[in-house]
Design an enzyme around this catalytic site. Structure first.
Site, mmCIF file in Angstrom:
data_model
loop_
_atom_site.group_PDB
_atom_site.id
_atom_site.type_symbol
_atom_site.label_atom_id
_atom_site.label_comp_id
_atom_site.label_asym_id
_atom_site.label_seq_id
_atom_site.Cartn_x
_atom_site.Cartn_y
_atom_site.Cartn_z
ATOM 1 N N ASP A 153 -0.824 -6.036 2.879
ATOM 2 C CA ASP A 153 -1.595 -4.862 2.314
ATOM 3 C C ASP A 153 -3.047 -4.422 1.546
ATOM 4 O OD1 ASP A 153 -0.607 -3.763 4.709
ATOM 5 O OD2 ASP A 153 0.471 -2.008 3.866
ATOM 6 N N SER B 225 0.911 -0.978 0.091
ATOM 7 C CA SER B 225 -0.015 -0.155 0.510
ATOM 8 C C SER B 225 0.549 1.151 0.518
ATOM 9 C CB SER B 225 -1.141 -0.342 1.148
ATOM 10 O OG SER B 225 -0.185 0.541 2.332
ATOM 11 N N GLY C 71 -4.851 8.271 13.829
ATOM 12 C CA GLY C 71 -5.102 7.001 14.001
ATOM 13 C C GLY C 71 -3.981 6.792 13.942
ATOM 14 N N HIS D 105 7.133 -12.981 38.932
ATOM 15 C CA HIS D 105 7.110 -11.926 40.620
ATOM 16 C C HIS D 105 7.690 -11.543 40.292
ATOM 17 C CE1 HIS D 105 5.127 -9.516 43.394
ATOM 18 N NE2 HIS D 105 6.126 -9.111 44.180
#
Ligand code: FAD
Ligand code: NAI
Length: 478
Positions: free
Chosen positions: A325, A158, A195, A457
């Site tokens: 795309d 694209s 965007g 953790h």
């Protein structure tokens, strides 16, 4: 004499180069042609497409540098680190970015060599189809050569959509190409389109000292994201000084050597003018079928100009596929790559697969935003009963230790089956944390499954764990 291959891939971006490598791994003779849109000083084709040359990779390099700059300017002091006033050397920042691009684009050439993919320098276009001894072949023009291949993958990607009548010179008015190469921090930067590119590139230049104003046509901010995430993001970005004006309509845009002057109308019909030294136009991207001669062979495009494909990326022509795309779906590099692998495997008679429901989205702002699956508003609209578990990073020791307690993790699970339907993260390292949601959803996990998994953790991933527990109203640390 024509060159002959089992497969010709047209376009060397993430969709194309990955498809070419996977097909070669599966035993096909493969060539990939690239029209070299991203000028190489030696005139050689540069692989990697938008993503490596003017997209994902360079933007993330600039986001990283600008993040460190902002930390040095505002974050270090509260941890007792005095560095004085940091200075940004934009030239060095851009040179570092360019070096990363060069390293990665030449790396793909190395991968082509390793996998015996032939790289053809030139623009690919359809010529026709001819009967041959081993079955019909597609004839393609690549530069001066005629290439024949049993199968073709169109992976032409694209390009930026521009505003009608506003010339992009990539000096004063930039699209994504110029936005990644601004030589000095502009005093005032205007961005049209809030965007993904607008937010990421707006963040880069704001962190480096530009006064950034983003003009967005839609009345709603980040409409694609979960509504809670969008609300939190709007709040944080405003606090950072990113000015975002929603619901505007662009009028006259005047460009001179000195800068731009943008007339726009606000939601109430009020008329305004925004003056800036530079403008980034980031209003979406359009599929690239220029010079492909799709009409020559009857390759079907849809009303948006995308190559029309089915769920397996098959076009209307036998042996012609299209990925990335240039076809429908999110314009994301990992989606293009998934499709490329799927097509190569289908060509080899394998069960190629691409799960479009578990493609993650990431916006690399600070805090990062990432999600997979359905948003709360989508579930409501579809009438699906769900439960939600939402835990803030402020309740997590690691986030506090990192000095980054903004945001939350939200998990949405089906009220009846407990199956996870969506995971939404806004906070530090959201881009990495989202993978746990993707894996969980890919394997059809329930929130209870995530709740039963041991999380190290202290890590940020404990917030994902707690959000899963919260789906059943039993968080332990909140
Ligand atoms: P492209 O990457 O566009 O590649 C197509 C290639 O085909 C190009 O090299 C072009 O020169 C070539 N070509 C075109 N026509 C022909 C022809 N006829 N013959 C020969 N060659 C041809 N996505 C993410 O997932 N994460 C991100 O962080 C991210 N950041 C981005 C940041 C920016 C600023 C931009 C603009 C995009 C970003 N994207 C990101 C989107 C991502 O870059 C694209 O989704 C991805 O590059 C699409 O891959 P593709 O192979 O389909 O097309
Ligand atoms: P986008 O589709 O993300 O955003 C365009 C925005 O411009 C929309 O909010 C739209 O409403 C607005 N807009 C459209 N016309 C307008 C007008 N005339 N005036 C004002 N606003 C207008 O497109 P963007 O930012 O150009 O990026 C293109 C694509 O590239 C993205 O959709 C994404 O697929 C990909 N990308 C992905 C990234 C990532 O994964 N982190 C980063 C950058 C780009």
């Amino acid at each position: 004499m024509s060159k002959q291959y089992d497969l010709l891939v047209v376009g060397g971006g993430p969709g194309g180069y990955v498809a070419a490598i996977r097909a070669a791994q599966l035993g096909f003779s493969v060539a990939c042609c690239e029209s070299n849109a991203y000028a190489d000083p030696k005139g050689e084709p540069r692989l990697g497409g938008t993503c490596l040359n003017v997209g994902c990779i360079p933007s993330k390099a600039l986001l990283h540098t600008s993040h460190l700059f902002e930390e040095a300017e505002h974050g270090f002091a509260e941890q007792g680190i005095a560095v004085g006033t940091p200075v940004i050397e934009v030239g060095k920042m851009l040179a570092r970015k360019n070096a990363i691009v060069k390293q990665l684009t030449s790396g793909i050439k190395g991968l082509f060599k390793k996998n015996k993919v032939a790289l053809l320098n030139g623009h690919g276009s359809f010529v026709g189809r001819k009967q041959a001894d081993g079955g019909d072949v597609w004839q393609m023009q690549v530069g001066d050569d005629l290439v024949e291949a049993k199968q073709v993958i169109v992976a032409t990607g694209s390009k930026a959509r521009h505003l009608p009548g506003v010339l992009v010179d990539n000096e004063i008015v930039c699209d994504n190409v110029g936005a990644l190469d601004i030589a000095a921090v502009p005093k005032r930067l205007a961005v049209i389109g809030a965007g993904v590119i607008g937010l990421e590139m707006g963040s880069v230049w704001r962190r480096l000292g530009a006064e950034v104003t983003i003009l967005e046509a839609l009345p709603e901010f980040l409409a694609l994201a979960d509504v809670d995430v969008a609300k939190e993001a709007a709040k944080v970005f405003a606090k950072q000084g990113l000015r975002i004006i929603l619901g505007i309509e662009i009028g006259d845009v005047k460009v001179s050597q000195k800068g731009v002057s943008i007339d726009y109308t606000d939601k109430e019909g009020g008329e305004h003018r925004l003056d800036a030294d530079r403008l980034i136009v980031s209003i979406g991207r359009i599929p690239n079928t220029d010079g492909l001669a799709a009409e020559q062979v009857g390759l079907q495009l849809n009303e948006r100009g995308q190559v029309e494909v089915d769920a397996h990326c098959r076009t209307n022509l036998p042996g012609v596929w299209a990925v990335g795309d240039v076809v429908a779906g999110p314009m994301l590099a990992h989606k293009a790559m998934e499709e490329g692998v799927m097509v190569a495997e289908l060509m080899a008679g394998q069960a190629g697969h691409c799960n479009f429901d578990t493609i993650p989205w990431v916006i690399y702002t600070s805090p990062e935003i990432a999600w997979v699956g359905k948003t709360e508003q989508q579930l409501k609209a579809a009438g699906i009963a769900y439960k939600a578990g939402k835990i803030p990073f402020a309740a997590n020791g690691r986030a506090l230790g990192m000095g980054d307690p903004t945001g939350f993790v939200k998990i949405l699970a089906c009220a009846a089956s407990d199956r996870i339907l969506g995971v939404h993260v806004i906070g530090a390292n959201a881009s990495e944390l989202i993978s746990e949601g993707v894996v969980a959803m890919e394997f059809g996990a329930a929130s209870e499954d995530l709740a039963r998994i041991c999380h190290a953790h202290p890590t940020l991933s404990e917030v994902v764990h707690e959000a899963a527990l919260a789906c059943d109203k039993r968080p332990l640390h909140f």
